[in-house]
Design a protein around this motif. Structure first.
Motif, PDB file in Angstrom:
ATOM      1  N   VAL A   1       0.832  -1.203   0.000  1.00 20.27           N
ATOM      2  CA  VAL A   1       0.000   0.000   0.000  1.00 20.27           C
ATOM      3  C   VAL A   1       0.867   1.254   0.000  1.00 20.27           C
ATOM      4  CG1 VAL A   1      -1.617   1.368   1.392  1.00 20.27           C
ATOM      5  CG2 VAL A   1      -2.016  -1.087   1.051  1.00 20.27           C
ATOM      6  N   ARG A   2       1.917   1.267   0.780  1.00 17.19           N
ATOM      7  CA  ARG A   2       2.799   2.438   0.848  1.00 17.19           C
ATOM      8  C   ARG A   2       3.414   2.742  -0.522  1.00 17.19           C
ATOM      9  NH1 ARG A   2       5.060   1.478   5.450  1.00 17.19           N
ATOM     10  NH2 ARG A   2       6.622   0.014   4.678  1.00 17.19           N
ATOM     11  N   ALA A   3       3.934   1.717  -1.183  1.00 14.88           N
ATOM     12  CA  ALA A   3       4.550   1.914  -2.499  1.00 14.88           C
ATOM     13  C   ALA A   3       3.508   2.296  -3.548  1.00 14.88           C
ATOM     14  CB  ALA A   3       5.276   0.637  -2.922  1.00 14.88           C
ATOM     15  N   THR A   4       2.296   1.727  -3.444  1.00 14.34           N
ATOM     16  CA  THR A   4       1.233   2.029  -4.409  1.00 14.34           C
ATOM     17  C   THR A   4       0.792   3.483  -4.281  1.00 14.34           C
ATOM     18  OG1 THR A   4       0.460  -0.267  -4.420  1.00 14.34           O
ATOM     19  CG2 THR A   4      -1.088   1.423  -5.164  1.00 14.34           C
ATOM     20  N   ILE A   5       0.626   3.971  -3.052  1.00 11.73           N
ATOM     21  CA  ILE A   5       0.257   5.378  -2.845  1.00 11.73           C
ATOM     22  C   ILE A   5       1.355   6.284  -3.403  1.00 11.73           C
ATOM     23  CG2 ILE A   5      -0.082   7.160  -1.086  1.00 11.73           C
ATOM     24  CD1 ILE A   5      -1.517   5.038   0.610  1.00 11.73           C
ATOM     25  N   LYS A   6       2.596   5.901  -3.198  1.00  7.51           N
ATOM     26  CA  LYS A   6       3.710   6.683  -3.758  1.00  7.51           C
ATOM     27  C   LYS A   6       3.620   6.698  -5.280  1.00  7.51           C
ATOM     28  CE  LYS A   6       8.753   7.170  -3.415  1.00  7.51           C
ATOM     29  NZ  LYS A   6      10.009   6.602  -2.849  1.00  7.51           N
ATOM     30  N   GLY A   7       3.269   5.541  -5.849  1.00  6.07           N
ATOM     31  CA  GLY A   7       3.117   5.463  -7.304  1.00  6.07           C
ATOM     32  C   GLY A   7       1.993   6.338  -7.808  1.00  6.07           C
ATOM     33  N   TRP A   8       0.869   6.347  -7.084  1.00 12.59           N
ATOM     34  CA  TRP A   8      -0.266   7.172  -7.495  1.00 12.59           C
ATOM     35  C   TRP A   8       0.053   8.667  -7.353  1.00 12.59           C
ATOM     36  CZ3 TRP A   8      -4.150   6.792 -10.533  1.00 12.59           C
ATOM     37  CH2 TRP A   8      -4.684   5.535 -10.818  1.00 12.59           C
ATOM     38  N   ASN A   9       0.690   9.035  -6.268  1.00 14.43           N
ATOM     39  CA  ASN A   9       1.054  10.445  -6.094  1.00 14.43           C
ATOM     40  C   ASN A   9       1.970  10.908  -7.221  1.00 14.43           C
ATOM     41  OD1 ASN A   9      -0.439  10.655  -3.746  1.00 14.43           O
ATOM     42  ND2 ASN A   9       1.287  10.268  -2.400  1.00 14.43           N
ATOM     43  N   TYR A  10       2.916  10.062  -7.609  1.00 13.07           N
ATOM     44  CA  TYR A  10       3.842  10.406  -8.692  1.00 13.07           C
ATOM     45  C   TYR A  10       3.087  10.485 -10.025  1.00 13.07           C
ATOM     46  CZ  TYR A  10       8.091  10.441 -11.532  1.00 13.07           C
ATOM     47  OH  TYR A  10       9.090  10.803 -12.409  1.00 13.07           O
ATOM     48  N   ALA A  11       2.208   9.524 -10.266  1.00 12.81           N
ATOM     49  CA  ALA A  11       1.472   9.497 -11.536  1.00 12.81           C
ATOM     50  C   ALA A  11       0.608  10.735 -11.710  1.00 12.81           C
ATOM     51  CB  ALA A  11       0.612   8.238 -11.607  1.00 12.81           C
ATOM     52  N   VAL A  12      -0.051  11.153 -10.640  1.00 18.77           N
ATOM     53  CA  VAL A  12      -0.931  12.324 -10.714  1.00 18.77           C
ATOM     54  C   VAL A  12      -0.122  13.595 -10.944  1.00 18.77           C
ATOM     55  CG1 VAL A  12      -2.497  13.760  -9.352  1.00 18.77           C
ATOM     56  CG2 VAL A  12      -2.795  11.280  -9.384  1.00 18.77           C
ATOM     57  N   ARG A  13       1.050  13.674 -10.361  1.00 17.67           N
ATOM     58  CA  ARG A  13       1.903  14.864 -10.540  1.00 17.67           C
ATOM     59  C   ARG A  13       2.624  14.871 -11.877  1.00 17.67           C
ATOM     60  NH1 ARG A  13       3.599  13.640  -5.139  1.00 17.67           N
ATOM     61  NH2 ARG A  13       5.516  12.784  -6.035  1.00 17.67           N
ATOM     62  N   ASN A  14       2.836  13.701 -12.452  1.00 17.73           N
ATOM     63  CA  ASN A  14       3.613  13.570 -13.691  1.00 17.73           C
ATOM     64  C   ASN A  14       2.809  12.754 -14.699  1.00 17.73           C
ATOM     65  OD1 ASN A  14       6.498  14.563 -12.643  1.00 17.73           O
ATOM     66  ND2 ASN A  14       5.667  13.170 -11.095  1.00 17.73           N
ATOM     67  N   GLN A  15       1.707  13.329 -15.151  1.00 14.49           N
ATOM     68  CA  GLN A  15       0.748  12.552 -15.934  1.00 14.49           C
ATOM     69  C   GLN A  15       1.286  12.125 -17.296  1.00 14.49           C
ATOM     70  OE1 GLN A  15      -3.276  14.074 -15.951  1.00 14.49           O
ATOM     71  NE2 GLN A  15      -3.137  14.758 -13.819  1.00 14.49           N
ATOM     72  N   ARG A  16       2.047  12.981 -17.950  1.00 14.97           N
ATOM     73  CA  ARG A  16       2.580  12.601 -19.268  1.00 14.97           C
ATOM     74  C   ARG A  16       3.522  11.404 -19.138  1.00 14.97           C
ATOM     75  NH1 ARG A  16       5.152  17.112 -23.150  1.00 14.97           N
ATOM     76  NH2 ARG A  16       2.977  17.815 -22.960  1.00 14.97           N
TER      77      ARG A  16
END
Length: 356
Positions: free
Chosen positions: A251-266
């Protein structure tokens, strides 16, 4: 002494690859079942995998696509360790005695919509009366049913109703099969089928979009879950870690992945496209996979960036929202009683985030 030091250095260099291989071998294999085919709906997972966030937590995560089947069975039988699904799937499975457990809520807002042409004259849910509505099977119709019930409408999905006010037409997720010729309204997720409808030649300004969350029907969608058996494991796959500890790392790594994806959408879209198949393309004039996934990434970011996420609590299942979902499902007769407390395990999210 210099020769001895040199020999020691050479020996360390020779052992380095073996040490690295041994460290890699210690990563814990984890199978995570996605609810659909690879697409930006799961961008945070693919980003966490590509950017090494899972590896940093000591996990070797395999992301499994499933298509239009429910991931509940895969996880319940042990073919996968964790999965993603919607709250209705999880709670109805729990009611049937399947010991699945909610561990993180990624999408804080429902992306479910019903779409009609503006020329149809349908301007409000009350106007659905006498219309044909395209819905998805296997429990995916519940948001549409809930919205219609709120406005006093019955559907042909209810076998106890002899003269339903709305004719439900079940279709297999591709709006081009039924819309607009066979139905007046069609189910569409904001991030997927809505763009497909646009691609069929119906621009947004020609569409009437009813997002169920705007009408108080916010049945939560993409969440992470596991089973009591997995979470209670004292030695997950011989790793020396408990199942709950592995879940917290995931869960910790997945949330980190989602936060990164939302900030860096391209960048996130680029990562998703590497994993995509034919389902990554839109329909008709929107046949470009990149265009469709760019749309999808922007829309799922809105569903992620809502509620608790905006309060710095990404992945948190808001108790009030959960209670409202349970109450709604009970009012529809989908749930017969409140789920047991064990259906949600907040300890995983707390361990993952360090928050209460």
């Amino acid at each position: 002494m210099k020769n001895a030091a040199l020999l020691s250095s050479l020996l360390l260099l020779a052992l380095a690859p073996a040490a690295q291989a041994q460290a890699a071998a210690k990563t814990v294999p984890v199978k995570l079942q996605l609810k659909w085919f690879p697409q930006a709906q799961f961008a945070g997972f693919f980003v966490a995998q590509a950017k090494g966030f899972y590896k940093a937590e000591g996990l070797d995560v395999q992301l499994l696509p499933i298509g239009d089947q429910s991931p509940i069975q895969t996880v319940a039988t042990g073919a996968a360790d964790f999965g993603t699904t919607w709250i209705t799937d999880l709670l109805t499975a729990r009611q049937q005695g399947i010991p699945v457990v909610h561990i993180a809520q990624l999408f804080q807002k429902s992306g479910y919509t019903l779409v009609s042409l503006k020329t149809s004259g349908i301007k409000a849910p009350a106007d659905f009366k006498g219309k044909r509505v395209g819905v998805w099977p296997s429990g995916n119709e519940y948001p549409a049913v809930a919205l219609m019930k709120k406005y006093g409408l019955t559907t042909s999905l209810d076998s106890t109703v002899s003269n339903p006010s709305v004719q439900a037409v079940t279709y297999p997720f591709d709006p081009s099969i039924v819309f607009p010729g066979k139905v007046d309204l069609v189910s569409a997720m904001t991030y997927n089928e809505l763009d497909q409808i646009v691609g069929l030649g119906y621009p947004l300004d020609k569409l009437q979009v009813f997002q169920t969350s705007d009408y108080g029907i916010n049945l939560l969608e993409d969440l992470m879950f596991s089973t009591e058996r997995t979470l209670n494991a004292t030695n997950f796959k011989g790793s020396g870690l408990s199942g709950r500890e592995v879940a917290a790392r995931l869960v910790r790594a997945t949330i980190k992945g989602w936060n990164y994806a939302v900030r860096n959408q391209r960048e996130a879209v680029g990562i998703v496209l590497v994993n995509c198949g034919n389902t990554c393309k839109g329909s008709g004039t929107r046949s470009s996979a990149q265009a469709h996934q760019t749309w999808q990434m922007a829309e799922v970011a809105k569903l992620y960036n809502a509620g608790p996420t905006l309060q710095g609590r990404a992945g948190y299942l808001d108790p009030a929202t959960y209670k409202a979902n349970v109450t709604l499902l009970k009012s529809l007769g989908i749930l017969k009683s409140d789920p047991p407390a064990a259906a949600v395990d907040y300890r995983v999210w707390q361990a993952a985030t360090g928050k209460k």
